[in-house]
Design an enzyme around this catalytic site. Structure first.
Site, PDB file in Angstrom:
ATOM      1  N   GLY A  65      -0.484  -5.290 -12.110  1.00  0.00           N
ATOM      2  CA  GLY A  65      -0.167  -4.055 -12.829  1.00  0.00           C
ATOM      3  C   GLY A  65      -0.316  -4.204 -14.332  1.00  0.00           C
ATOM      4  O   GLY A  65       0.096  -5.207 -14.905  1.00  0.00           O
ATOM      5  N   CYS A  85       0.841  -1.206   0.000  1.00  0.00           N
ATOM      6  CA  CYS A  85       0.000   0.000   0.000  1.00  0.00           C
ATOM      7  C   CYS A  85       0.877   1.259   0.000  1.00  0.00           C
ATOM      8  O   CYS A  85       1.704   1.437   0.899  1.00  0.00           O
ATOM      9  CB  CYS A  85      -0.919   0.009   1.223  1.00  0.00           C
ATOM     10  SG  CYS A  85      -2.025   1.441   1.235  1.00  0.00           S
TER      11      CYS A  85
END
Length: 484
Positions: free
Chosen positions: A209, A108
């Site tokens: 991603g 995060c």
């Protein structure tokens, strides 16, 4: 039965999962996981849970994990953020019977993670991470996994991954961006980093991603050699991504709302999902966007969803032959499709800024000082601005406060000690002094107390008062004799 590790864990417990729904704060709740599983997802993660809160709060455990049992929701990995080995493991022990593995969030990048000292902001603290994973690997009955972000250097990223594997991590998810790559500065994830990690470790690796459609998933697996691919935003905008389909938005929205009826979740989660699903349509129907933001009930959200569906069906009925999607979209706005984040320049244009770095803002604009431009303020500050149009958030215009001599906090303007109230109270108590500026009257109250005690003694012993009177009379007589 000994717990499975590495490849055996991925193959048997996770059923060789290739298509994975990412852990997303307030977005990968049970209802959304079930929708995603119906449309191709093979493995899901819970939203990121705070280990310390999970450990101390029974309601938090019940709302996020201990709710109604659902056999369809497996395999499942529970993700925690934590920075203390004991707290992390104690929380994981409370969760392990409800999942197939425990994941440690090391990815995060948000400001809240920096403030709380967790997520990607632990990636330099290798000793701490080793202790956390070693202890979890020793105490838990399920495997420990990790989700990380990369370093700019491939070599350092590889050493980082190998350290986690050596400590006991049984599966590694690699998000191919650094912690600085987020919001409008996200850019493209590096599959090169992911490929290097995959070659350097013997445990299963998931990639994260650049995933917007099924062809991206297949290309990522082919180029990096990973065991599976994780999707977050791609999944939120198209839950059927892993099926290779682009369904009508209202089909996905209606199915999700039906699941929510059976497995309720906070209304804010539901609203956020519909904002993502209807993202492109809500750019066309701004009034319905406002209605969706204001609605207070699930029934109200269902009504807004129905109205959006009717508007789109009217458009389809009036569509001319050969008409193409507008705004450069690959599909018409009522079809589930990826959302491409605008880069800094595009974001500046959207905000009416000049294109300089000062115009770049993330979702919350917490990391930079904000000027008074309402277009660059966070939503919360914009609401405050509406309530008080004269309010300013420009730091240069904020009043300057004199500092407390003791601790540096703002001092009281009328404090006799030039301190804040907390420090003033300690000193006034210690010295039995008064500070009218802070309303502290220790000296005055002490003197009143003594006076009251003396008066009580006189009342209880009248002889004392009589002797006192005689003594006063004798003193007066001697003084008169001296004068004569």
């Amino acid at each position: 039965m000994p717990k499975l590790r590495g490849e055996a864990f991925w193959r048997e417990t996770l059923r060789s999962a290739h298509y994975v729904v990412a852990p997303m704060v307030d977005q990968s709740e049970l209802a959304w996981r079930l929708l995603s599983r119906r449309h191709g997802a093979q493995l899901c993660y819970t939203p990121m849970l705070h280990a310390q809160v999970f450990l101390r709060d029974a309601n938090y455990r019940r709302e996020n994990l201990y709710g109604e049992a659902c056999p369809e929701d497996r395999p499942l990995i529970v993700q925690f953020c934590a920075n203390d080995p004991e707290v992390f493991v104690q929380a994981a022990l409370l969760a392990q019977d409800y999942c197939d593995a425990i994941d440690l969030n090391l990815g995060c990048p948000q400001m809240i993670a920096k403030r709380g000292h967790y997520g990607a902001f632990l990636q330099e603290e290798w000793d701490l991470l080793q202790r956390m994973i070693l202890l979890a690997n020793e105490k838990l009955s399920v495997p420990i996994t990790c989700k990380i972000r990369v370093f700019p250097e491939i070599d350092k990223t590889v050493k980082y991954a190998q350290m986690l594997e050596k400590a006991g991590c049984q599966l590694l998810t690699v998000h191919g961006r650094t912690k600085e790559q987020k919001g409008p500065l996200a850019g493209v994830a590096s599959w090169e980093h992911i490929q290097a990690v995959r070659k350097a470790v013997s445990i299963p690796v998931f990639a994260n991603g650049n995933i917007q459609c099924l062809s991206d998933v297949e290309e990522c697996i082919r180029k990096t050699g990973v065991h599976g691919v994780m999707s977050a935003e791609g999944n939120l905008h198209n839950p059927a991504l892993f099926e290779g389909r682009n369904p009508l938005v209202w089909e996905m929205a209606e199915e999700y709302l039906e699941i929510v009826q059976k497995y309720p979740c906070p209304l804010s989660y539901v609203r956020a999902h519909l904002f993502k699903l209807w993202h492109h349509t809500l750019q066309v129907y701004q009034q319905l966007r406002e209605e969706l933001a204001k609605v207070k009930t699930l029934e109200g959200i269902v009504d807004v969803n129905r109205e959006l569906k009717l508007r789109c069906q009217e458009e389809i009925a009036n569509q001319k032959e050969g008409e193409k999607p507008k705004e450069g979209l690959p599909f018409f706005h009522w079809i589930c499709q990826p959302y491409i984040r605008p880069g800094p320049k595009e974001r500046c244009k959207e905000n009416g800024a000049s294109g300089t770095e000062k115009g770049v803002r993330g979702k919350r604009a917490l990391e930079e000082e904000e000027d008074g431009n309402a277009e660059l303020l966070s939503k919360n500050k914009q609401k405050k601005k509406l309530r008080n149009p004269n309010k300013t958030f420009d730091p240069s215009l904020k009043p300057k406060y004199a500092k407390c001599d003791q601790c540096g906090n703002p001092k009281g303007n009328k404090c006799v000690f030039n301190m804040c109230r907390g420090c003033c109270k300690k000193r006034a108590f210690k010295e039995t002094a008064d500070c009218p500026g802070h309303g502290l009257l220790f000296k005055t109250k002490y003197e009143k107390s003594l006076s009251w005690q003396n008066s009580q003694r006189v009342i209880q012993n009248p002889e004392i008062s009589q002797r006192g009177a005689v003594a006063v009379g004798e003193t007066a007589a001697l003084e008169e004799a001296g004068d004569s």
